[in-house]
Write a protein that holds these residues in place. Structure first.
Motif, PDB file in Angstrom:
ATOM      1  N   PHE A 162     -19.200  54.548  47.695  1.00 15.95           N
ATOM      2  CA  PHE A 162     -18.467  55.546  46.903  1.00 15.95           C
ATOM      3  C   PHE A 162     -19.446  56.566  46.304  1.00 15.95           C
ATOM      4  CE2 PHE A 162     -16.561  56.745  42.694  1.00 15.95           C
ATOM      5  CZ  PHE A 162     -15.582  57.582  43.200  1.00 15.95           C
ATOM      6  N   GLY A 163     -20.607  56.078  45.896  1.00 16.42           N
ATOM      7  CA  GLY A 163     -21.638  56.974  45.356  1.00 16.42           C
ATOM      8  C   GLY A 163     -22.070  58.029  46.363  1.00 16.42           C
ATOM      9  N   ILE A 164     -22.004  57.673  47.638  1.00 13.15           N
ATOM     10  CA  ILE A 164     -22.397  58.622  48.692  1.00 13.15           C
ATOM     11  C   ILE A 164     -21.260  59.602  49.007  1.00 13.15           C
ATOM     12  CG2 ILE A 164     -23.022  58.800  51.152  1.00 13.15           C
ATOM     13  CD1 ILE A 164     -24.375  55.992  50.812  1.00 13.15           C
ATOM     14  N   ILE A 165     -20.040  59.100  49.095  1.00 10.57           N
ATOM     15  CA  ILE A 165     -18.957  59.962  49.613  1.00 10.57           C
ATOM     16  C   ILE A 165     -18.268  60.817  48.538  1.00 10.57           C
ATOM     17  CG2 ILE A 165     -18.488  58.460  51.583  1.00 10.57           C
ATOM     18  CD1 ILE A 165     -16.015  57.385  50.128  1.00 10.57           C
ATOM     19  N   ARG A 166     -18.446  60.469  47.260  1.00 12.61           N
ATOM     20  CA  ARG A 166     -17.694  61.205  46.239  1.00 12.61           C
ATOM     21  C   ARG A 166     -18.301  62.590  45.989  1.00 12.61           C
ATOM     22  NH1 ARG A 166     -19.135  61.754  41.048  1.00 12.61           N
ATOM     23  NH2 ARG A 166     -21.068  60.796  40.337  1.00 12.61           N
ATOM     24  N   GLY A 167     -17.514  63.443  45.329  1.00 11.30           N
ATOM     25  CA  GLY A 167     -18.016  64.760  44.952  1.00 11.30           C
ATOM     26  C   GLY A 167     -17.180  65.889  45.530  1.00 11.30           C
ATOM     27  N   GLY A 168     -17.265  67.039  44.909  1.00 13.80           N
ATOM     28  CA  GLY A 168     -16.485  68.200  45.330  1.00 13.80           C
ATOM     29  C   GLY A 168     -16.939  68.735  46.675  1.00 13.80           C
ATOM     30  N   ASP A 169     -16.040  69.474  47.305  1.00  9.68           N
ATOM     31  CA  ASP A 169     -16.306  69.999  48.649  1.00  9.68           C
ATOM     32  C   ASP A 169     -15.566  71.329  48.762  1.00  9.68           C
ATOM     33  OD1 ASP A 169     -16.569  70.469  51.351  1.00  9.68           O
ATOM     34  OD2 ASP A 169     -15.391  68.739  51.997  1.00  9.68           O
ATOM     35  N   GLU A 170     -16.273  72.374  49.099  1.00  3.27           N
ATOM     36  CA  GLU A 170     -15.595  73.685  49.170  1.00  3.27           C
ATOM     37  C   GLU A 170     -14.524  73.717  50.265  1.00  3.27           C
ATOM     38  OE1 GLU A 170     -18.552  76.165  52.166  1.00  3.27           O
ATOM     39  OE2 GLU A 170     -18.395  76.804  50.062  1.00  3.27           O
ATOM     40  N   ARG A 171     -14.557  72.740  51.188  1.00  2.00           N
ATOM     41  CA  ARG A 171     -13.541  72.728  52.255  1.00  2.00           C
ATOM     42  C   ARG A 171     -12.275  71.965  51.844  1.00  2.00           C
ATOM     43  NH1 ARG A 171     -17.705  70.784  56.818  1.00  2.00           N
ATOM     44  NH2 ARG A 171     -18.123  69.339  55.105  1.00  2.00           N
ATOM     45  N   ASP A 172     -12.290  71.376  50.642  1.00  2.00           N
ATOM     46  CA  ASP A 172     -11.081  70.733  50.104  1.00  2.00           C
ATOM     47  C   ASP A 172     -10.910  71.237  48.671  1.00  2.00           C
ATOM     48  OD1 ASP A 172      -9.130  69.187  48.975  1.00  2.00           O
ATOM     49  OD2 ASP A 172     -10.152  67.271  49.242  1.00  2.00           O
ATOM     50  N   THR A 173      -9.953  72.127  48.480  1.00  2.00           N
ATOM     51  CA  THR A 173      -9.814  72.770  47.164  1.00  2.00           C
ATOM     52  C   THR A 173      -9.284  71.814  46.102  1.00  2.00           C
ATOM     53  OG1 THR A 173      -7.626  73.559  47.758  1.00  2.00           O
ATOM     54  CG2 THR A 173      -9.442  75.087  48.099  1.00  2.00           C
ATOM     55  N   THR A 174      -8.807  70.641  46.489  1.00  2.00           N
ATOM     56  CA  THR A 174      -8.336  69.677  45.482  1.00  2.00           C
ATOM     57  C   THR A 174      -9.420  68.659  45.132  1.00  2.00           C
ATOM     58  OG1 THR A 174      -7.426  68.212  47.172  1.00  2.00           O
ATOM     59  CG2 THR A 174      -5.923  69.839  46.236  1.00  2.00           C
ATOM     60  N   SER A 175     -10.614  68.817  45.681  1.00  2.00           N
ATOM     61  CA  SER A 175     -11.692  67.867  45.368  1.00  2.00           C
ATOM     62  C   SER A 175     -12.441  68.330  44.125  1.00  2.00           C
ATOM     63  CB  SER A 175     -12.650  67.736  46.555  1.00  2.00           C
ATOM     64  OG  SER A 175     -13.307  68.970  46.777  1.00  2.00           O
ATOM     65  N   THR A 176     -13.126  67.392  43.497  1.00  2.00           N
ATOM     66  CA  THR A 176     -13.780  67.734  42.226  1.00  2.00           C
ATOM     67  C   THR A 176     -15.136  67.033  42.074  1.00  2.00           C
ATOM     68  OG1 THR A 176     -13.542  67.658  39.815  1.00  2.00           O
ATOM     69  CG2 THR A 176     -12.492  65.886  41.036  1.00  2.00           C
ATOM     70  N   ASP A 177     -15.992  67.678  41.292  1.00  2.00           N
ATOM     71  CA  ASP A 177     -17.313  67.116  40.966  1.00  2.00           C
ATOM     72  C   ASP A 177     -17.308  66.399  39.624  1.00  2.00           C
ATOM     73  OD1 ASP A 177     -19.172  67.611  43.018  1.00  2.00           O
ATOM     74  OD2 ASP A 177     -19.173  69.746  42.542  1.00  2.00           O
ATOM     75  N   ARG A 178     -16.133  66.240  39.045  1.00  2.00           N
ATOM     76  CA  ARG A 178     -16.092  65.658  37.692  1.00  2.00           C
ATOM     77  C   ARG A 178     -16.818  64.321  37.613  1.00  2.00           C
ATOM     78  NH1 ARG A 178     -10.502  65.760  34.370  1.00  2.00           N
ATOM     79  NH2 ARG A 178     -11.543  64.057  33.283  1.00  2.00           N
TER      80      ARG A 178
END
Lengths: 88, 438
Positions: B189-205
């Motif tokens: 999870f530590g590797i795959i989490r995080g925001g992505d400009e190609r998914d507008t609903t993703s977040t870096d929170r």
């Protein structure tokens, strides 16, 4: 859902159902009875289109060049660099 | 986790084939695996060069020329894809049976593996040290994890990018992880989490790790659980109390609407997502270009399975102008209301329940049930999924040699706290695997 609405939607969805349409319609009406339970619920909340409040991010509207177009086209029937589709 | 030698990769591919032969775990196996830490990926997540069908005949032959963001991130950290795991078509199912190759439980092949991430759970339960990338919309990670006796983690909505995922229901889909330990899940999870400009609903929170010493049981949810499962769950509560956890009880008004609300929203979204499968853009469909427009589409879309057809028809119906406010809009309002109530309940600690209301069923038992009765089995998993809350299913008992799972739920972005609970559980409880190779 009555048969007329059912047939109209099936046509709009372009789904061939053949012989199983009676069974499908009966299943759908059983499911709709479950859905109808929400008629009893009275809430005035604003609709939650998403479960978490994540601010909408918008990309700049700038054309990009993709280097894998040929690879993408390998998934389709093509004529020159056009995707082949049905007659309109 | 094991470090694999060159010889191990050949052996691992052969193990995967064996697991597939016995339990129908894979849709595709990477015969060329030759390096990296092996991982499997659910077949609705794109891996460059490997056929991706989401177990649908409509997508047969589609080979993505790109990696989903999660796959790209894992490859960058030294992982390599062993295979694409079998699933209910497009994620439409809770038992792993809505697929051409019906899945089987590795504890007993006459029983269901759970769904829709059935193959991911089977691979994790059957291959030593295995980790699988799965996906949940309404319980597709928790249900198979519980039935196959593995740990299944579904993150807060938006913490993991959905780019490269074949959409089922965009406001509900979440990519997660299955493994045999919470520790491995934390790492991945530590590797795959995080925001992505190609998914507008993703977040870096920021994602928190603030373990709690209290669990809350929603009593009116527990009332819906089969008697024997409830007895085992009471034993689990006893063990937690002995370990120093405070156990609270509460009731949440309106939870009886969770199943219809989930299915209304997910079918509405699915019916729009599936409109794009018309036979010429994804995979080369065996269709006749000489026919007229409507005949062409109808022939291509004949390939959808029965459950997909049901969801397309119903989803289209409930979005129609005459009933939209009665079903779809109302469901969205009830979802908002349930989220508020769940967040209040979460102030006292985690929420804990059995993962599924029944023990693992036999395949023939499920085949006899109507779709509406099958949907009702999702009553415990749809709530955290509707609310986008992080949750984890973990095994806690083995009555009659079959695993049963419990589901721990945390508040939004409390993902690591949820893992910490299971970390602690694993210190005092040893998981069992009946068929374990590799």
């Amino acid at each position: 859902m009555d048969r007329v609405s059912f047939e109209k939607i099936v046509e709009a969805c372009r789904l061939p159902l053949e012989d199983d349409s009676e069974k499908i319609l009966s299943d759908l009406n059983e499911i709709l009875e479950v859905f109808d339970k929400i008629d009893k619920c009275n809430v005035a909340d604003e609709p939650a289109f998403h479960p978490v409040g994540i601010p909408q991010k918008l990309r700049e509207d700038i054309p990009k060049t993709f280097d894998n177009v040929d690879k993408l086209l390998e998934n389709t029937s093509t004529y020159r660099f056009y995707v082949v589709g049905p007659k309109i | 986790m094991n470090a694999h030698t060159v010889m191990d990769y050949k052996k691992l591919v052969s193990v995967a084939k064996n697991v597939d032969e016995k339990f129908n775990a894979f849709n595709a196996i990477n015969e060329n695996l030759s390096g990296g830490r092996p991982i499997s990926v659910k077949d609705n997540i794109c891996v460059s060069g490997l056929e991706c069908t989401a177990s649908s005949r409509v997508l047969r032959g589609y080979i993505p020329p790109f990696d989903a963001t999660v796959v790209e991130k894992l490859k960058n950290k030294g992982f390599s894809v062993l295979g694409k795991t079998n699933m209910d078509e497009f994620g439409f199912g809770s038992f792993g049976l809505n697929t051409e190759k019906q899945t089987k439980n590795p504890f007993n092949p006459e029983y269901c593996a759970g769904g829709s991430s059935a193959g991911s759970a089977i691979a994790t339960a059957s291959i030593k040290d295995h980790i699988s990338i799965a996906e949940s919309t309404g319980g597709s990670i928790s249900a198979p994890a519980a039935f196959c006796g593995v740990v299944g983690f579904t993150p807060t909505y938006g913490t993991v990018s959905r780019f490269g995922l074949i959409d089922y229901a965009n406001s509900l889909d979440k990519i997660g992880v299955m493994s045999r330990t919470s520790r491995d899940i934390r790492e991945v999870f530590g590797i795959i989490r995080g925001g992505d400009e190609r998914d507008t609903t993703s977040t870096d929170r920021e994602v928190k790790d603030e373990p709690k010493r209290a669990v809350t049981v929603v009593d009116n949810l527990l009332d819906l659980v089969d008697g024997e499962v409830k007895e085992h769950f009471q034993d689990l509560l006893g063990k937690l109390m002995n370990a120093g956890f405070k156990v609270n009880h509460t009731k949440i008004e309106g939870i009886e609407y969770a199943v219809p609300v989930y299915y209304i929203i997910s079918m509405a979204e699915a019916s729009t997502n599936l409109a794009k499968y018309q036979g010429f853009k994804y995979g080369k469909g065996a269709v006749d270009y000489g026919t007229d427009y409507n005949t062409f589409f109808k022939r291509a879309r004949a390939s959808f399975g029965a459950e997909a057809k049901r969801r397309i028809i119903l989803g289209t119906f409930i979005r129609s102008a005459s009933v939209k406010s009665r079903y779809y809009e109302k469901a969205l309002r009830i979802r908002a209301n349930l989220i508020k109530k769940l967040k209040v309940a979460l102030k006292s600690g985690y929420l804990l329940s059995p993962t599924m209301p029944i023990k693992t069923p036999r395949i023939d038992e499920i085949e006899r049930l109507s779709p509406a009765k099958i949907y009702a089995m999702d009553v415990l998993t749809v709530l955290p999924n509707l609310a986008g809350l992080p949750h984890m299913s973990f095994p806690y008992a083995y009555p009659e040699d079959m695993p049963i799972g419990a589901q721990i739920v945390g508040d939004h972005f409390d993902d690591y706290s949820v893992m910490s609970f299971v970390d602690e559980w694993e210190k005092s409880f040893k998981y069992k695997f009946k068929y374990s190779m590799g």
